[in-house]
Scaffold this motif. Structure first.
Motif, PDB file in Angstrom:
ATOM      1  N   GLY A   1     -61.679   8.801 -21.925  1.00 56.82           N
ATOM      2  CA  GLY A   1     -60.786   9.600 -22.742  1.00 56.82           C
ATOM      3  C   GLY A   1     -59.814   8.718 -23.501  1.00 56.82           C
ATOM      4  N   LEU A   2     -58.969   9.336 -24.279  1.00 56.56           N
ATOM      5  CA  LEU A   2     -58.006   8.622 -25.116  1.00 56.56           C
ATOM      6  C   LEU A   2     -57.049   7.770 -24.290  1.00 56.56           C
ATOM      7  CD1 LEU A   2     -56.982   8.224 -28.019  1.00 56.56           C
ATOM      8  CD2 LEU A   2     -55.445  10.143 -27.622  1.00 56.56           C
ATOM      9  N   LEU A   3     -56.519   8.320 -23.217  1.00 55.58           N
ATOM     10  CA  LEU A   3     -55.560   7.580 -22.392  1.00 55.58           C
ATOM     11  C   LEU A   3     -56.213   6.373 -21.733  1.00 55.58           C
ATOM     12  CD1 LEU A   3     -52.695   7.390 -21.328  1.00 55.58           C
ATOM     13  CD2 LEU A   3     -53.361   8.861 -19.439  1.00 55.58           C
ATOM     14  N   THR A   4     -57.427   6.546 -21.239  1.00 49.56           N
ATOM     15  CA  THR A   4     -58.135   5.422 -20.621  1.00 49.56           C
ATOM     16  C   THR A   4     -58.444   4.350 -21.662  1.00 49.56           C
ATOM     17  OG1 THR A   4     -59.117   6.902 -19.002  1.00 49.56           O
ATOM     18  CG2 THR A   4     -60.147   4.750 -19.255  1.00 49.56           C
ATOM     19  N   ASN A   5     -58.830   4.766 -22.870  1.00 48.38           N
ATOM     20  CA  ASN A   5     -59.063   3.797 -23.939  1.00 48.38           C
ATOM     21  C   ASN A   5     -57.796   3.011 -24.246  1.00 48.38           C
ATOM     22  OD1 ASN A   5     -61.736   4.434 -24.272  1.00 48.38           O
ATOM     23  ND2 ASN A   5     -61.388   5.815 -25.990  1.00 48.38           N
ATOM     24  N   LEU A   6     -56.658   3.678 -24.245  1.00 51.17           N
ATOM     25  CA  LEU A   6     -55.388   3.006 -24.489  1.00 51.17           C
ATOM     26  C   LEU A   6     -55.117   1.960 -23.419  1.00 51.17           C
ATOM     27  CD1 LEU A   6     -52.618   2.635 -25.832  1.00 51.17           C
ATOM     28  CD2 LEU A   6     -51.818   4.583 -24.494  1.00 51.17           C
ATOM     29  N   VAL A   7     -55.262   2.341 -22.167  1.00 50.82           N
ATOM     30  CA  VAL A   7     -55.003   1.413 -21.056  1.00 50.82           C
ATOM     31  C   VAL A   7     -55.976   0.236 -21.103  1.00 50.82           C
ATOM     32  CG1 VAL A   7     -55.013   1.181 -18.546  1.00 50.82           C
ATOM     33  CG2 VAL A   7     -53.975   3.194 -19.600  1.00 50.82           C
ATOM     34  N   VAL A   8     -57.261   0.532 -21.305  1.00 54.06           N
ATOM     35  CA  VAL A   8     -58.269  -0.525 -21.378  1.00 54.06           C
ATOM     36  C   VAL A   8     -57.960  -1.458 -22.557  1.00 54.06           C
ATOM     37  CG1 VAL A   8     -60.708  -0.975 -21.910  1.00 54.06           C
ATOM     38  CG2 VAL A   8     -60.093   0.727 -20.199  1.00 54.06           C
ATOM     39  N   GLY A   9     -57.570  -0.902 -23.683  1.00 54.78           N
ATOM     40  CA  GLY A   9     -57.252  -1.712 -24.860  1.00 54.78           C
ATOM     41  C   GLY A   9     -56.049  -2.607 -24.649  1.00 54.78           C
ATOM     42  N   ILE A  10     -55.012  -2.098 -23.998  1.00 54.79           N
ATOM     43  CA  ILE A  10     -53.819  -2.912 -23.751  1.00 54.79           C
ATOM     44  C   ILE A  10     -54.125  -4.010 -22.737  1.00 54.79           C
ATOM     45  CG2 ILE A  10     -51.492  -2.881 -22.784  1.00 54.79           C
ATOM     46  CD1 ILE A  10     -51.109  -0.169 -24.184  1.00 54.79           C
ATOM     47  N   ILE A  11     -54.845  -3.675 -21.673  1.00 53.93           N
ATOM     48  CA  ILE A  11     -55.261  -4.709 -20.714  1.00 53.93           C
ATOM     49  C   ILE A  11     -56.160  -5.718 -21.428  1.00 53.93           C
ATOM     50  CG2 ILE A  11     -56.624  -5.166 -18.638  1.00 53.93           C
ATOM     51  CD1 ILE A  11     -55.591  -2.443 -17.574  1.00 53.93           C
ATOM     52  N   GLY A  12     -57.032  -5.213 -22.282  1.00 55.51           N
ATOM     53  CA  GLY A  12     -57.904  -6.090 -23.060  1.00 55.51           C
ATOM     54  C   GLY A  12     -57.134  -7.031 -23.964  1.00 55.51           C
TER      55      GLY A  12
END
Length: 84
Positions: free
Chosen positions: A26-37
């Motif tokens: 989902g959008l929130l998980t993409n955000l978290v993954v992107g920031i960790i990335g």
């Protein structure tokens, strides 16, 4: 980088990494993954000697996306070992 730029870069990087790895988040998980990335990608880039300007630009998105893909790959490896 401003918090809004972090969020936008994170969402874009997380979305691209999600599509490349064939996952469905989902959008929130993409955000978290992107920031960790972004952190992972920045660390890898600094180890390789790359220097780039921070901010909302193509280089930041590419570095964050590569980091997000690496993060998802490592996460998949860990989850795969737990499932055995």
């Amino acid at each position: 980088m401003s918090i809004i730029a972090w969020i936008v870069v994170g969402i874009i990087a997380g979305f691209i990494a999600e599509k490349v790895t064939g996952r469905d988040h989902g959008l929130l998980t993409n955000l978290v993954v992107g920031i960790i990335g972004a952190f992972v990608g920045g660390f890898i880039a600094s180890l390789l000697g790359f220097e780039f300007r921070e901010g909302f630009n193509i280089a930041s998105i590419v570095v964050a996306t590569i980091g997000a893909i690496v993060f998802l790959w490592i996460l998949g490896m860990i989850q795969g070992r737990r499932g055995r």
